[in-house]
Design an enzyme around this catalytic site. Structure first.
Site, PDB file in Angstrom:
ATOM      1  N   ARG A  15      22.380  10.728 -46.890  1.00  0.00           N
ATOM      2  CA  ARG A  15      21.847   9.416 -47.302  1.00  0.00           C
ATOM      3  C   ARG A  15      22.276   8.323 -46.323  1.00  0.00           C
ATOM      4  O   ARG A  15      21.488   7.822 -45.538  1.00  0.00           O
ATOM      5  CB  ARG A  15      22.311   9.109 -48.737  1.00  0.00           C
ATOM      6  CG  ARG A  15      21.578   7.957 -49.398  1.00  0.00           C
ATOM      7  CD  ARG A  15      22.055   6.587 -49.009  1.00  0.00           C
ATOM      8  NE  ARG A  15      23.480   6.364 -49.228  1.00  0.00           N
ATOM      9  CZ  ARG A  15      24.132   5.297 -48.767  1.00  0.00           C
ATOM     10  NH1 ARG A  15      23.503   4.382 -48.064  1.00  0.00           N
ATOM     11  NH2 ARG A  15      25.427   5.159 -48.981  1.00  0.00           N
ATOM     12  N   ASP A  16      23.537   7.960 -46.306  1.00  0.00           N
ATOM     13  CA  ASP A  16      23.991   6.857 -45.446  1.00  0.00           C
ATOM     14  C   ASP A  16      23.781   7.217 -43.979  1.00  0.00           C
ATOM     15  O   ASP A  16      23.473   6.358 -43.151  1.00  0.00           O
ATOM     16  CB  ASP A  16      25.488   6.588 -45.706  1.00  0.00           C
ATOM     17  CG  ASP A  16      25.899   5.161 -45.381  1.00  0.00           C
ATOM     18  OD1 ASP A  16      25.068   4.412 -44.859  1.00  0.00           O
ATOM     19  OD2 ASP A  16      27.067   4.809 -45.641  1.00  0.00           O
ATOM     20  N   HIS A 207      35.176   3.524 -48.397  1.00  0.00           N
ATOM     21  CA  HIS A 207      33.970   3.895 -47.649  1.00  0.00           C
ATOM     22  C   HIS A 207      34.057   3.186 -46.295  1.00  0.00           C
ATOM     23  O   HIS A 207      33.774   1.999 -46.191  1.00  0.00           O
ATOM     24  CB  HIS A 207      32.755   3.424 -48.466  1.00  0.00           C
ATOM     25  CG  HIS A 207      31.413   3.656 -47.848  1.00  0.00           C
ATOM     26  ND1 HIS A 207      30.480   4.521 -48.385  1.00  0.00           N
ATOM     27  CD2 HIS A 207      30.813   3.121 -46.765  1.00  0.00           C
ATOM     28  CE1 HIS A 207      29.375   4.504 -47.668  1.00  0.00           C
ATOM     29  NE2 HIS A 207      29.548   3.656 -46.672  1.00  0.00           N
ATOM     30  N   CYS A 240      23.998   1.428 -40.519  1.00  0.00           N
ATOM     31  CA  CYS A 240      23.398   0.729 -41.654  1.00  0.00           C
ATOM     32  C   CYS A 240      22.207  -0.039 -41.130  1.00  0.00           C
ATOM     33  O   CYS A 240      22.342  -0.798 -40.168  1.00  0.00           O
ATOM     34  CB  CYS A 240      24.403  -0.207 -42.318  1.00  0.00           C
ATOM     35  SG  CYS A 240      23.635  -1.151 -43.650  1.00  0.00           S
ATOM     36  N   ASN A 249      29.552   6.467 -40.794  1.00  0.00           N
ATOM     37  CA  ASN A 249      30.772   6.561 -41.600  1.00  0.00           C
ATOM     38  C   ASN A 249      31.779   7.385 -40.835  1.00  0.00           C
ATOM     39  O   ASN A 249      31.434   8.145 -39.933  1.00  0.00           O
ATOM     40  CB  ASN A 249      30.473   7.288 -42.909  1.00  0.00           C
ATOM     41  CG  ASN A 249      29.504   6.527 -43.756  1.00  0.00           C
ATOM     42  OD1 ASN A 249      28.308   6.560 -43.506  1.00  0.00           O
ATOM     43  ND2 ASN A 249      30.012   5.826 -44.741  1.00  0.00           N
TER      44      ASN A 249
END
Ligand code: HMG
Ligand code: MG
Length: 299
Positions: A15-16, A207, A240, A249
């Site tokens: 996802r991220d 996070h 992002c 991340n």
């Protein structure tokens, strides 16, 4: 030094990580990534998002991905939902756990979800109610906890009320996101000291993005603060879409290596995880963002 005996990792790569890729990624490649992560022993995988495809085109096939992954009992397969529509789409796709996402900075909230912080919290209330009715657990995110791409430095005092609001409305855990990866270990310790006065440490997660190379130090600083849940992304995938220049991340491989060195249990098979990261990096044609994976291939 009192470190937690066990740490739970929330794998956010599918996802991220993938939400930020410029090139199209097939449903089959996404499914393979999630299945590889299941095989590597991840107990929690964020598989996709039920957001507007106009805002984040890469997450458009999330329902198809959910339909095709091999779900292993005991593993949580979660998705992001920004509004009730997203929650209902997630439910229809068979999702059993969702995450809502707010920000600690007003400017980021506007750019990311097109509303103010307080409007976003109001928007989550019907999600919480529907989730309760359907027995779906909801995790909460706060973005920009240590810095904002538009507003600069963000104080822990700005983060605490947003984290508290998510906790009070029923999020079982609140993940604090250093979206632009600018925070230091000192900032991180202070963040958890301040926020834990509002939300118990056992219900907080870290996070960290690695833009400034501080993410692993921030995980360690968080461990010293009694935090035992971390979000990470295989091969350090991502960034992002609303935070230009932000890297992925922290790489899951690198966190697992750190934790193994500290004698902390994660239940993850590092070799399989490295293989999963290599495969997706080669599918995407990008350098592997995990230092551990790079070191192992050099040996
Ligand atoms: P909006 O434009 O204000 O909403 O977007 P709207 O209600 O006016 O709807 C606009 C269009 O989107 C409409 O379609 C809706 O039907 C549709 P149109 O009539 O134009 O054809 N729509 C939807 N479609 C699919 N699924 C939905 C949905 N809702 C509306 N759920 C909205 C508001 C929240 C929808 C939008 O801003 C959005 O989707 N934002 C998502 C942004 C995002 O996913 N960002 C990345 C995740 S956050 C993150 O990465 C940070 C984190 O990792 C932590 C950290 O690092 O800090 C979590
Ligand atoms: Mg993130």
């Amino acid at each position: 030094m009192h470190l937690p005996k066990e740490v739970r990792l929330v794998e956010v790569g599918p996802r991220d990580g993938l939400q930020n890729e410029a090139q199209p990624i097939s449903v089959a490649d996404k499914v393979r990534l999630v299945d590889d992560l299941t095989e590597a022993g991840l107990a929690y995988i964020e598989v996709g998002s039920f957001v507007s495809p106009k805002w984040v085109p890469q997450m458009a096939g999330s329902a198809e991905v959910f339909a095709s992954i091999q779900q292993r009992p005991g593993v949580t397969y979660a998705a992001l939902a920004p509004n009730l529509r997203g929650f209902e789409d997630a439910l229809a796709a068979g999702v059993k756990e969702v995450a809502v996402f707010a920000a600690a900075s007003e400017a980021f909230s506007q750019r990311n979800i097109n509303c103010s912080i307080s409007e976003s919290l109001k928007r989550f209330e019907p999600i919480m109610e529907a989730a309760r009715n359907h027995g779906v657990r909801v995790r909460g995110y706060v973005s920009c906890v240590l810095g904002c791409p538009y507003e600069g430095k963000v104080s822990a005092e700005q983060v605490a009320p947003v984290a508290r609001a998510l906790h009070d409305m029923g999020c079982y855990e609140v993940s604090l996101g250093d979206t632009i990866g600018s925070g230091t270990a000192g900032d991180t310790r202070r963040l958890f000291e301040v926020v834990s006065a509002q939300v118990p440490r056992a219900q907080l997660a870290g996070h960290f993005h690695d833009t400034y190379g501080q993410a692993l130090a921030n995980v360690y600083a968080s461990l010293l603060e009694g935090i035992s849940v971390f979000d990470s992304s295989v091969a350090g995938l991502g960034g992002c879409p609303y935070a230009k220049g932000a890297t992925g991340n922290i790489a899951t491989e690198d966190v697992v290596y750190l934790l193994q060195g500290l004698g902390i249990e994660t239940g993850i098979d590092l070799d399989r995880l490295i293989a999963a990261g290599r495969r997706i990096s080669s599918v995407l044609g990008r350098d592997n963002g995990s230092r551990v994976a790079r070191a192992r291939s050099a040996q």
